[in-house]
Write a protein that holds these residues in place. Structure first.
Motif, PDB file in Angstrom:
ATOM      1  N   ARG A   4       0.840  -1.198   0.000  1.00  0.00           N
ATOM      2  CA  ARG A   4       0.000   0.000   0.000  1.00  0.00           C
ATOM      3  C   ARG A   4       0.875   1.247   0.000  1.00  0.00           C
ATOM      4  NH1 ARG A   4      -5.250  -0.535   1.655  1.00  0.00           N
ATOM      5  NH2 ARG A   4      -5.229   1.362   2.909  1.00  0.00           N
ATOM      6  N   ASP A  33      -9.246   3.611  -0.718  1.00  0.00           N
ATOM      7  CA  ASP A  33      -8.938   2.522   0.213  1.00  0.00           C
ATOM      8  C   ASP A  33      -7.538   1.953   0.025  1.00  0.00           C
ATOM      9  OD1 ASP A  33     -11.457   2.673   1.386  1.00  0.00           O
ATOM     10  OD2 ASP A  33     -12.327   1.261  -0.060  1.00  0.00           O
ATOM     11  N   GLU A  34      -6.983   2.092  -1.152  1.00  0.00           N
ATOM     12  CA  GLU A  34      -5.685   1.478  -1.445  1.00  0.00           C
ATOM     13  C   GLU A  34      -4.498   2.291  -0.941  1.00  0.00           C
ATOM     14  OE1 GLU A  34      -8.858   0.408  -4.191  1.00  0.00           O
ATOM     15  OE2 GLU A  34      -7.945   2.361  -3.801  1.00  0.00           O
ATOM     16  N   THR A  35      -4.753   3.440  -0.343  1.00  0.00           N
ATOM     17  CA  THR A  35      -3.693   4.316   0.157  1.00  0.00           C
ATOM     18  C   THR A  35      -3.891   4.574   1.646  1.00  0.00           C
ATOM     19  OG1 THR A  35      -3.555   5.406  -2.001  1.00  0.00           O
ATOM     20  CG2 THR A  35      -2.550   6.552  -0.153  1.00  0.00           C
ATOM     21  N   SER A 147      -5.281   8.743  -5.076  1.00  0.00           N
ATOM     22  CA  SER A 147      -5.566   7.901  -6.235  1.00  0.00           C
ATOM     23  C   SER A 147      -4.339   7.764  -7.129  1.00  0.00           C
ATOM     24  CB  SER A 147      -6.716   8.485  -7.059  1.00  0.00           C
ATOM     25  OG  SER A 147      -7.907   8.463  -6.338  1.00  0.00           O
ATOM     26  N   ALA A 150      -2.006   5.362  -5.508  1.00  0.00           N
ATOM     27  CA  ALA A 150      -2.526   3.987  -5.566  1.00  0.00           C
ATOM     28  C   ALA A 150      -2.368   3.382  -6.958  1.00  0.00           C
ATOM     29  CB  ALA A 150      -3.991   3.970  -5.136  1.00  0.00           C
TER      30      ALA A 150
END
Length: 154
Positions: A4, A33-35, A147, A150
């Motif tokens: 991440r 959510d990915e960061t 974003s 990510a």
């Protein structure tokens, strides 16, 4: 699966205006959510946090035509320990300005250039009172930065 990405938001606020922008930046970044995103006051952030991040958002009020002393202190404490270790780090700036904010942006840019960082967004400058439009733009900045990290764009 790649690890991440970590986004660090470092800011200073005196009147609360830059703090409102920082909270909005955090809200936007939290949509991704990915960061992993961390919000820290400039006096509390240091070398460890800076070296651990993959992207950086810097917030400051405009004080006497430049950045706050607290943000300058963050740079003073981290520059030499991080020198040459963060080349290419993506960053962006948000400023709460009573005047025009360009002096703060210019001086932060000069210091960021010394670190070797890469500006990835136009500075967000909230002139005079912070409006809902400024807060919306701050959320968009946070989300875009998170974003971009990510997706590997930055």
């Amino acid at each position: 699966m790649s690890p991440r990405k970590r986004l660090l938001i470092v800011y200073h606020t005196q009147s609360g205006n830059t703090g409102s922008l920082a909270e909005a930046v955090l809200r936007g970044a939290a949509r991704v959510d990915e960061t992993d995103t961390r919000l820290m006051r400039a006096f509390d952030a240091g070398t460890d946090e800076l070296l651990a991040c993959d992207g950086l958002l810097l917030g400051t009020p405009e004080n006497f035509g430049t950045m706050s002393g607290a943000l300058k202190d963050f740079f003073d404490r981290t520059y030499y320990p991080c020198e040459g270790r963060l080349v290419g780090l993506p960053y962006a700036i948000f400023v709460s300005a009573g005047n025009d904010g360009t002096g703060a942006v210019r001086e932060i840019g000069r210091i960021a250039n010394g670190y070797g960082w890469k500006s990835v967004a136009e500075a967000l400058i909230a002139r005079k009172a912070v409006t809902t439009g400024h807060l919306r733009a701050a959320e968009e900045l946070g989300e875009a930065m998170a974003s971009g990290l990510a997706m590997g764009i930055f």
